[in-house]
Design an enzyme around this catalytic site. Structure first.
Site, mmCIF file in Angstrom:
data_model
loop_
_atom_site.group_PDB
_atom_site.id
_atom_site.type_symbol
_atom_site.label_atom_id
_atom_site.label_comp_id
_atom_site.label_asym_id
_atom_site.label_seq_id
_atom_site.Cartn_x
_atom_site.Cartn_y
_atom_site.Cartn_z
ATOM 1 N N ASP A 99 39.178 24.785 44.449
ATOM 2 C CA ASP A 99 40.273 23.891 43.810
ATOM 3 C C ASP A 99 41.136 23.346 45.142
ATOM 4 O O ASP A 99 41.470 22.126 44.912
ATOM 5 C CB ASP A 99 40.989 24.368 43.051
ATOM 6 C CG ASP A 99 40.696 25.534 42.160
ATOM 7 O OD1 ASP A 99 39.615 26.215 42.753
ATOM 8 O OD2 ASP A 99 41.389 26.226 41.166
ATOM 9 N N ASP B 141 48.495 23.740 45.336
ATOM 10 C CA ASP B 141 48.644 22.779 44.382
ATOM 11 C C ASP B 141 49.736 21.696 45.020
ATOM 12 O O ASP B 141 49.778 20.564 44.341
ATOM 13 C CB ASP B 141 48.854 23.120 43.117
ATOM 14 C CG ASP B 141 47.762 23.953 42.403
ATOM 15 O OD1 ASP B 141 46.584 23.705 42.397
ATOM 16 O OD2 ASP B 141 47.939 25.068 41.916
HETATM 17 N N1 GLY Z 1 42.946 25.643 38.878
HETATM 18 C C1 GLY Z 1 42.379 24.485 39.155
HETATM 19 C C2 GLY Z 1 41.370 24.086 37.949
HETATM 20 O O1 GLY Z 1 41.335 24.758 37.027
HETATM 21 O O2 GLY Z 1 40.424 23.418 38.232
#
Ligand code: GLY
Length: 403
Positions: free
Chosen positions: A182, A115
């Site tokens: 993600d 992230d």
């Molecule tokens: N953790 C990233 C999402 O929920 O898209």
């Protein structure tokens, strides 16, 4: 692509022959963008230094981030977008005031995971790109170093997650070896660092990561796994599974959206046509699975007996990704096709899910689905709001973003 040459200094380069087809809904999207920016401005005094996290159940009021939140940059990202449209200091100042939060992230290695890409692209890279601020540049490069250092041989990707105390035993054990979808957006931080420093290793690591995503997370029919597990000692692939989707073999809508946007933007960074083509095939996969208004349910394989929660965040990310994809096509036909699909999704959001007119709402979009199996559905989400603003801007012709 057109070959341009500068005979004086014998330097040659390739310029993209890009075509950005006009949206069919210029007036509607411009007006929605104006209202969204006004809403963002009205929220500045309400939020103070806090960053929204997720709405409180059954309300249009936000919970705010605690330290170590992956979503902390989506509000600053909205402020920087608003600054880039309006050039107004109020947005810049409010975004810049959040820098201590991001400094704390850099100083806290146990918070570092994939992230970092979201966190620093929408805060420090945005600041540097818009204002030339040197402190922000240095902070973003530091974050890129930390992100790049998460590539650990023999794993063919940037390590995404860290096991946490709150995780169940089985999930905690799997996390170190898991590649998640993600993470694809975050590779933009590495491509930016490569261009900024001239050090190609950042881009090499991003490309390694994206190639592994293509090989393991994307199925033959261009649907996607949320996660793919590897043996962390050997790098040997084990298998795909889900964390936030309906089931291991289903296609989680936001995961598909991260990949469409991630590959489309990575094409613009690299001109690697396999990224663009994969994004296009993944967009084709969803086209006939969208409801009439274009806003997807939270999983593309949701059976009828399950509650049909929408995920407006998936819609907004997908729309922004499709406009980006259209920008990457020199072929008018393909660019028009993906612009049309983006227009359809964005129109659905504007008509049915935009809550900017509700004076009591602290967000732009209703009906996001953060994590349905944990009961987090029917929410406002700061990333839904961020990508809504980004897609409205892309729809009306903006092409410079922070990714
Ligand atoms: N953790 C990233 C999402 O929920 O898209």
């Amino acid at each position: 692509m057109a070959e341009l040459q500068d005979s004086d200094n014998a330097e040659s380069y390739v310029a993209l022959d890009l075509f950005q087809p006009p949206t069919a809904h210029e007036q509607r999207f411009s007006s929605a963008l104006e209202k969204a920016i006004a809403k963002v401005e009205s929220l500045i005094p309400q939020f103070g230094l806090r960053n929204p996290r997720i709405s409180k159940p059954g309300t249009r009021q936000y919970h705010f981030c605690i330290p170590d939140e992956w979503v902390a940059s989506f509000w600053p990202g909205q402020l920087w977008l608003a600054h880039s449209v309006t050039a107004r200091e109020v947005f810049k100042n409010s975004a810049r005031m959040r820098r201590p939060y991001f400094r704390k992230v850099l100083e806290t290695p146990q918070w570092h995971d994939h992230d970092l890409g979201f966190l620093f692209t929408l805060s420090c890279v945005a600041d540097y790109k818009l204002t030339g601020d040197e402190t922000s540049r240095k902070m973003a490069l530091r974050a890129a170093d930390f992100l790049a250092a998460r590539w650990r041989h023999p794993m063919p990707f940037v390590m995404c997650w860290n096991p946490m105390k709150r995780d169940g035993e089985e999930f905690a054990a799997r996390k170190t070896g898991t590649l998640n979808i993600d993470s694809m957006q975050g590779m933009a931080l590495l491509f930016w660092a490569a261009k900024e420093t001239g050090q190609s290793s950042y881009a090499d690591i991003a490309n390694l990561h994206l190639d592994t995503c293509g090989k393991y997370l994307i199925r033959d029919d261009y649907s996607s796994y949320h996660c793919y597990e590897f043996d962390p000692r050997t790098g040997k692939p084990i298998g795909g599974y889900t964390h936030q989707g309906l089931s291991d073999e289903s296609c989680w809508s936001r995961g598909q959206a991260w990949a469409i946007h991630g590959y489309a933007q990575s094409y613009l960074h690299t001109l690697n046509s396999s990224y663009r083509d994969t994004a296009a095939h993944m967009a084709d996969y969803i086209e006939d699975k969208l409801p009439e208004d274009g806003v997807p349910l939270w999983d593309y394989n949701l059976p009828k007996e399950k509650h049909p929660y929408r995920d407006t965040s998936a819609a907004a990310i997908t729309a922004a990704g499709l406009y980006t994809l259209a920008q990457g096509f020199g072929s008018v036909e393909a660019a028009e096709k993906y612009t049309k699909l983006a227009d359809r999704i964005l129109s659905g959001l504007v008509e049915h899910h935009d809550i900017t007119a509700d004076a009591s709402s602290q967000g732009l979009l209703k009906e996001g689905a953060a994590f349905v199996e944990l009961g987090r559905a029917d929410n406002m989400l700061p990333y839904g709001d961020y990508y809504y603003l980004e897609s409205l801007m892309r729809a009306v012709g903006h092409t410079e973003f922070f990714w």
